[in-house]
Design a protein around this motif. Structure first.
Motif, short mmCIF file in Angstrom:
data_model
loop_
_atom_site.label_atom_id
_atom_site.label_comp_id
_atom_site.label_asym_id
_atom_site.label_seq_id
_atom_site.Cartn_x
_atom_site.Cartn_y
_atom_site.Cartn_z
N MET A 1 0.84 -1.19 0.00
CA MET A 1 0.00 0.00 0.00
C MET A 1 0.88 1.25 0.00
N THR A 2 0.65 2.16 -0.95
CA THR A 2 1.46 3.37 -1.05
C THR A 2 1.05 4.37 0.03
N LYS A 3 2.04 4.93 0.70
CA LYS A 3 1.75 5.92 1.73
C LYS A 3 1.32 7.24 1.10
N GLN A 4 0.37 7.88 1.74
CA GLN A 4 -0.02 9.22 1.34
C GLN A 4 1.11 10.18 1.69
N LYS A 5 1.48 11.05 0.76
CA LYS A 5 2.54 12.02 1.00
C LYS A 5 1.93 13.39 1.19
N ARG A 6 2.24 14.02 2.33
CA ARG A 6 1.71 15.34 2.64
C ARG A 6 2.83 16.24 3.12
N THR A 7 2.66 17.53 2.91
CA THR A 7 3.63 18.52 3.39
C THR A 7 3.02 19.29 4.55
N VAL A 8 3.82 19.50 5.58
CA VAL A 8 3.38 20.27 6.73
C VAL A 8 4.35 21.43 6.95
N PHE A 9 3.79 22.61 7.14
CA PHE A 9 4.56 23.83 7.41
C PHE A 9 4.35 24.23 8.88
N TYR A 10 5.46 24.61 9.53
CA TYR A 10 5.39 25.20 10.86
C TYR A 10 5.84 26.65 10.74
N LEU A 11 4.94 27.58 10.97
CA LEU A 11 5.21 28.99 10.76
C LEU A 11 5.17 29.76 12.07
N SER A 12 6.13 30.66 12.24
CA SER A 12 6.18 31.47 13.45
C SER A 12 6.93 32.76 13.18
N ASP A 13 6.57 33.80 13.93
CA ASP A 13 7.35 35.04 13.82
C ASP A 13 8.53 35.05 14.78
N ARG A 14 8.69 33.93 15.53
CA ARG A 14 9.89 33.77 16.37
C ARG A 14 10.54 32.44 16.04
N THR A 15 10.85 31.63 17.03
CA THR A 15 11.65 30.42 16.80
C THR A 15 10.87 29.29 16.14
N GLY A 16 9.56 29.23 16.33
CA GLY A 16 8.76 28.14 15.79
C GLY A 16 8.73 26.90 16.66
N ILE A 17 9.33 26.97 17.85
CA ILE A 17 9.39 25.80 18.72
C ILE A 17 8.00 25.36 19.15
N THR A 18 7.17 26.33 19.52
CA THR A 18 5.82 26.00 19.99
C THR A 18 4.98 25.39 18.87
N ALA A 19 4.99 26.01 17.69
CA ALA A 19 4.21 25.49 16.57
C ALA A 19 4.64 24.08 16.21
N GLU A 20 5.94 23.84 16.16
CA GLU A 20 6.44 22.52 15.78
C GLU A 20 6.12 21.47 16.83
N THR A 21 6.28 21.84 18.11
CA THR A 21 6.02 20.88 19.18
C THR A 21 4.56 20.46 19.21
N LEU A 22 3.66 21.43 19.17
CA LEU A 22 2.24 21.11 19.22
C LEU A 22 1.78 20.40 17.94
N GLY A 23 2.22 20.91 16.79
CA GLY A 23 1.83 20.28 15.52
C GLY A 23 2.32 18.86 15.41
N HIS A 24 3.58 18.65 15.77
CA HIS A 24 4.15 17.29 15.70
C HIS A 24 3.41 16.34 16.63
N SER A 25 3.04 16.82 17.83
CA SER A 25 2.30 15.98 18.77
C SER A 25 0.98 15.53 18.17
N LEU A 26 0.33 16.41 17.45
CA LEU A 26 -0.94 16.04 16.81
C LEU A 26 -0.72 15.03 15.68
N LEU A 27 0.29 15.26 14.87
CA LEU A 27 0.49 14.42 13.69
C LEU A 27 0.96 13.01 14.03
N THR A 28 1.57 12.84 15.20
CA THR A 28 2.01 11.49 15.59
C THR A 28 0.82 10.55 15.80
N GLN A 29 -0.38 11.10 15.89
CA GLN A 29 -1.57 10.27 16.09
C GLN A 29 -2.12 9.71 14.78
N PHE A 30 -1.47 10.02 13.66
CA PHE A 30 -1.97 9.59 12.36
C PHE A 30 -0.93 8.73 11.64
#
Length: 276
Positions: A1-30
């Motif tokens: 079965m071929t995996k679905q390929k998706r792109t995810v962007f983490y955007l921030s006006d500072r370091t992006g640590i918060t966006a990446e941490t929260l976003g990654h935590s959500l995506l690990t559930q899929f």
């Protein structure tokens, strides 16, 4: 079965640590999705925003799916540009700030960088002090100062002591030392003398012999040190020692550094020293 390929962007006006941490935590559930991750920190003017818009649209055309965008952008005019792209935006501040403002009857200051800045000076210096302690007490260095530690991790070579100590210092402000158990300790079923005085602060790290063998092979290929038989002997000995001496320990084979650290704090009753 071929995996679905998706792109995810983490955007921030500072370091992006918060966006990446929260976003990654959500995506690990899929499961079953191959992610291409693009981090865009310091997105703080319209020209940069327009360039990112084009990048998002290019990814949508390439993938055949609109990208996911996790944002902690604070400037409405920049977020407005991003929302024009062919993407699905998940804006953490937009989602949570307004309900909190309503509850507190107060508007947020909408100032970037507060969560990772040095405005909370006591917290910042606690973090630095903890990291300095970890570095000065790694791998059995300065054993006469182990009594000053909040916790002392012990275990055989390459069982994950150093990275766990560093994470405890960096994220929690915990003064964590570590002391290695070596083959020289194995003829007797007792703790090294230097650890007897800090027995109440000890916590053991272990893992399955096959995983230890794999890790050591990367360091010293085909050596006695890395052999599966040697790994089996050391792990069997150390776990017996932990049980005999009533030292709490954790099998870290399939657990991340973040999880290891959280479990240690919970089991040992330690509290985060930062942000206090």
């Amino acid at each position: 079965m071929t995996k679905q390929k998706r792109t995810v962007f983490y955007l921030s006006d500072r370091t992006g640590i918060t966006a990446e941490t929260l976003g990654h935590s959500l995506l690990t559930q899929f499961d079953g999705i191959e992610w291409e991750t693009i981090n865009v920190p310091f997105l703080d003017d319209l020209e940069k925003a327009k360039a990112v818009l084009m990048q998002i649209n290019q990814a949508a055309g390439r993938d055949g799916y609109r990208p996911l965008v996790f944002s902690t952008l604070l400037k409405p005019e920049i977020l407005s540009v991003i929302k024009q792209a062919n993407c699905r935006v998940y804006d953490f501040f937009e989602t949570f700030t307004h309900p909190v403002e309503e509850e507190l009857h107060q508007s947020s200051v909408r100032k970037a960088g507060r969560s990772h800045g040095v405005e909370h000076h006591p917290s910042y210096f606690k973090r630095i002090a903890a990291i300095n302690y970890v570095l000065a007490h790694d791998d059995g260095v300065n054993p006469k100062h182990l009594a000053e530690a909040d916790i002392v991790l012990t275990g055989v070579s390459r069982s994950g002591k150093t990275p766990t100590c560093l994470y405890l210092g960096l994220q929690y402000g915990i003064a964590a030392a570590n002391y290695p158990l070596t083959p020289d300790d194995m003829p007797v079923m007792r703790l090294p003398d230097v650890l007897e005085n800090v027995k109440s602060k000890l916590f053991g790290l272990t893992l399955i012999p096959e995983q230890l063998h794999f890790i050591r092979q990367e360091r010293r290929p085909d050596s006695q040190y890395a052999s599966l038989a040697q790994c089996q002997r050391e792990i069997q000995w150390q776990e017996s020692l932990f049980r005999q001496c009533n030292i709490p320990y954790l099998d870290t084979t399939r657990i991340s550094i973040e999880e290891i650290s959280a479990i240690i704090l919970n089991r040992c009753g330690l509290k985060r020293r930062l942000y206090g």
